[in-house]
Design a protein around this motif. Structure first.
Motif, short mmCIF file in Angstrom:
data_model
loop_
_atom_site.label_atom_id
_atom_site.label_comp_id
_atom_site.label_asym_id
_atom_site.label_seq_id
_atom_site.Cartn_x
_atom_site.Cartn_y
_atom_site.Cartn_z
N ARG A 43 4.19 11.76 1.85
CA ARG A 43 3.91 10.46 2.68
C ARG A 43 3.13 9.47 2.02
O ARG A 43 3.87 8.19 1.91
CB ARG A 43 2.94 10.72 3.84
CG ARG A 43 2.79 9.53 4.92
CD ARG A 43 1.72 9.75 5.85
NE ARG A 43 2.25 11.02 6.77
CZ ARG A 43 1.50 12.09 6.74
NH1 ARG A 43 0.54 12.27 5.95
NH2 ARG A 43 1.83 13.15 7.54
N PHE A 44 2.20 9.62 0.94
CA PHE A 44 1.68 8.61 0.23
C PHE A 44 2.47 8.11 -0.81
O PHE A 44 3.02 7.08 -1.20
CB PHE A 44 0.27 9.19 -0.57
CG PHE A 44 0.06 8.26 -1.46
CD1 PHE A 44 -0.82 7.16 -0.90
CD2 PHE A 44 0.01 8.51 -2.95
CE1 PHE A 44 -1.47 6.38 -1.98
CE2 PHE A 44 -0.43 7.57 -3.89
CZ PHE A 44 -1.52 6.53 -3.29
N THR A 45 3.44 9.13 -1.46
CA THR A 45 4.53 8.64 -2.87
C THR A 45 5.29 7.71 -2.06
O THR A 45 5.77 6.99 -2.89
CB THR A 45 4.95 10.00 -3.27
OG1 THR A 45 4.07 10.81 -3.75
CG2 THR A 45 5.72 9.45 -4.48
N LYS A 46 5.97 8.27 -0.90
CA LYS A 46 6.97 7.28 -0.29
C LYS A 46 6.51 5.83 -0.17
O LYS A 46 7.22 4.74 -0.43
CB LYS A 46 7.51 7.88 0.63
CG LYS A 46 8.66 7.10 1.56
CD LYS A 46 9.14 7.87 3.00
CE LYS A 46 9.94 7.00 3.53
NZ LYS A 46 10.48 7.84 5.00
N THR A 47 5.22 5.93 0.52
CA THR A 47 4.71 4.18 0.76
C THR A 47 4.21 3.61 -0.51
O THR A 47 4.57 2.40 -0.59
CB THR A 47 3.44 4.64 1.85
OG1 THR A 47 3.75 5.48 2.94
CG2 THR A 47 2.96 3.26 2.03
N PHE A 48 3.77 4.62 -1.53
CA PHE A 48 3.45 3.85 -2.68
C PHE A 48 4.83 3.16 -3.50
O PHE A 48 4.57 1.97 -3.93
CB PHE A 48 2.58 5.00 -3.60
CG PHE A 48 2.14 4.19 -4.85
CD1 PHE A 48 0.98 3.83 -5.14
CD2 PHE A 48 3.13 4.33 -6.00
CE1 PHE A 48 0.59 3.07 -6.34
CE2 PHE A 48 2.77 3.81 -7.23
CZ PHE A 48 1.51 3.16 -7.36
N TRP A 49 5.53 3.74 -3.68
CA TRP A 49 6.81 3.35 -4.27
C TRP A 49 7.65 2.34 -3.73
O TRP A 49 8.51 1.81 -4.11
CB TRP A 49 7.69 4.54 -4.80
CG TRP A 49 7.16 5.48 -5.93
CD1 TRP A 49 6.75 6.80 -5.76
CD2 TRP A 49 6.69 4.97 -7.30
NE1 TRP A 49 6.23 6.90 -6.93
CE2 TRP A 49 6.30 6.00 -7.78
CE3 TRP A 49 6.91 3.49 -7.92
CZ2 TRP A 49 5.72 6.00 -9.18
CZ3 TRP A 49 6.43 3.79 -9.21
CH2 TRP A 49 5.85 4.83 -9.76
N SER A 50 7.42 2.13 -2.20
CA SER A 50 8.07 1.13 -1.49
C SER A 50 7.10 -0.08 -1.36
O SER A 50 7.53 -1.06 -0.52
CB SER A 50 8.28 1.77 -0.05
OG SER A 50 7.25 2.13 0.71
N SER A 51 6.00 -0.09 -1.98
CA SER A 51 5.55 -1.42 -2.04
C SER A 51 5.84 -2.41 -2.65
O SER A 51 6.65 -2.38 -3.72
CB SER A 51 3.75 -1.09 -2.50
OG SER A 51 3.24 0.02 -1.87
N ALA A 52 5.42 -3.80 -2.29
CA ALA A 52 6.00 -5.07 -2.72
C ALA A 52 5.59 -4.98 -4.38
O ALA A 52 6.53 -5.26 -5.17
CB ALA A 52 5.64 -6.16 -2.02
N ASP A 53 4.19 -4.60 -4.78
CA ASP A 53 3.89 -4.66 -6.12
C ASP A 53 2.64 -3.70 -6.28
O ASP A 53 2.03 -3.15 -5.08
CB ASP A 53 3.44 -6.16 -6.25
CG ASP A 53 2.35 -6.95 -5.37
OD1 ASP A 53 1.73 -6.23 -4.62
OD2 ASP A 53 2.56 -8.24 -5.37
N LEU A 54 2.07 -3.79 -7.17
CA LEU A 54 1.00 -2.75 -7.67
C LEU A 54 -0.29 -3.44 -6.84
O LEU A 54 -1.34 -2.39 -6.13
CB LEU A 54 0.48 -2.85 -9.03
CG LEU A 54 -0.45 -1.97 -9.55
CD1 LEU A 54 0.14 -0.45 -9.16
CD2 LEU A 54 -0.42 -2.03 -10.99
N HIS A 55 -0.55 -4.72 -6.36
CA HIS A 55 -1.71 -4.97 -6.00
C HIS A 55 -1.58 -4.67 -4.32
O HIS A 55 -2.67 -4.44 -3.83
CB HIS A 55 -1.79 -6.66 -6.13
CG HIS A 55 -1.53 -7.21 -7.39
ND1 HIS A 55 -2.64 -6.88 -8.35
CD2 HIS A 55 -0.72 -8.00 -8.10
CE1 HIS A 55 -2.58 -7.32 -9.55
NE2 HIS A 55 -1.30 -7.81 -9.38
N ALA A 56 -0.57 -4.78 -3.84
CA ALA A 56 -0.34 -4.38 -2.39
C ALA A 56 -0.52 -2.87 -2.20
O ALA A 56 -0.97 -2.09 -1.35
CB ALA A 56 1.32 -4.71 -1.87
N ALA A 57 -0.18 -1.90 -3.41
CA ALA A 57 -0.27 -0.71 -3.31
C ALA A 57 -1.76 -0.25 -3.34
O ALA A 57 -2.45 0.80 -2.76
CB ALA A 57 0.38 0.04 -4.38
#
Length: 248
Positions: A43-57
């Motif tokens: 769940r976290f990996t999917k959300t992390f890599w779908s983030s707009a940028d690193l600051h959003a993650a």
């Protein structure tokens, strides 16, 4: 003496039953732990890599799991590096080395957490057959003692002690087999999870490197205070007694 041998065999069987209960309890606990951790990591990996940028993650604080904790350790390290002005040895690392060090430490913490209980499974798997043989030996000694006392080797004399001896051996093997299988399975799972965390940490360092090992501060910006009504009133036109308009 024969009663002592009988008690030893019974104690051996009780010990093997306790080993079996511990084994299956650990199997259930570790199974639930790994199943939950796999779901959380996906769940976290999917959300992390779908983030707009690193600051959003960096704002993902509601997620749990080993991967989420590794990412949180990385983001917290960079925030602390920005906020720290100390010049001691602890803060003498450059940002990349400091980040890699804390990521590695967090991965080791996750691995130690996953390895809890595996030593018990390995110990039970290694010792249970010998505990069963221990009971077998005393069962055979009890049978030989009965033969000596009765001066007869009939089936009625030796069947009971030898039967208990064989039962102890069988229970020892029955306890050892699931312990060894569970230990090998969960040890393999720990290695796979640790490898996934290493891969994620490597990708994390590469992403942060593009931003100069800095992230935006999550501290909300304080808005400027609004003008007080009393101050606004002082800026309005005032009319003195002479009737002329003047500004305050």
């Amino acid at each position: 003496m024969s009663e002592l041998y009988q008690h030893i065999v019974e104690w051996t069987l009780c010990a093997l039953i306790a080993f079996s209960i511990i084994t299956w309890t650990l199997i259930v606990i570790k199974g639930v732990q790994h199943l939950s951790l796999s779901r959380q990591n996906r769940r976290f990996t999917k959300t992390f890599w779908s983030s707009a940028d690193l600051h959003a993650a960096a704002s993902f604080e509601k997620y749990v799991g080993a991967t989420a904790r590794v990412a949180a350790a990385g983001f917290q390290t960079l925030r602390n590096a920005d906020a720290s002005t100390a010049t001691d040895l602890e803060h003498s690392w450059d940002r990349q080395d400091l980040l890699e060090r804390h990521l590695r430490q967090q991965i080791q913490k996750e691995r130690r957490s996953l390895e809890n209980g595996l030593a018990v499974l390995a110990s039970i798997g290694n010792t249970a057959p010998f505990v069963g043989l221990f009971g077998t030996v005393f069962g055979i000694i009890q049978a030989l003692t009965a033969i000596t006392a009765t001066k007869s080797a009939s089936i009625e004399v030796v069947a009971g002690p030898i039967g208990e001896a064989l039962i102890a051996t069988g229970i020892g093997i029955a306890v050892a087999v699931p312990s060894v299988l569970a230990y090998n399975f969960f040890l393999r799972r720990v290695k796979l999870i640790a490898a996934d965390l290493d891969d994620f940490a490597t990708d994390f360092v590469s992403l942060v490197q593009k931003s100069g090992f800095r992230i935006k501060s999550s501290t909300p910006v304080v808005k400027a205070a609004q003008s007080h009504p009393a101050r606004e009133a002082t800026s309005e036109l005032r009319k003195p007694e002479n009737g002329k308009e003047v500004f305050a």
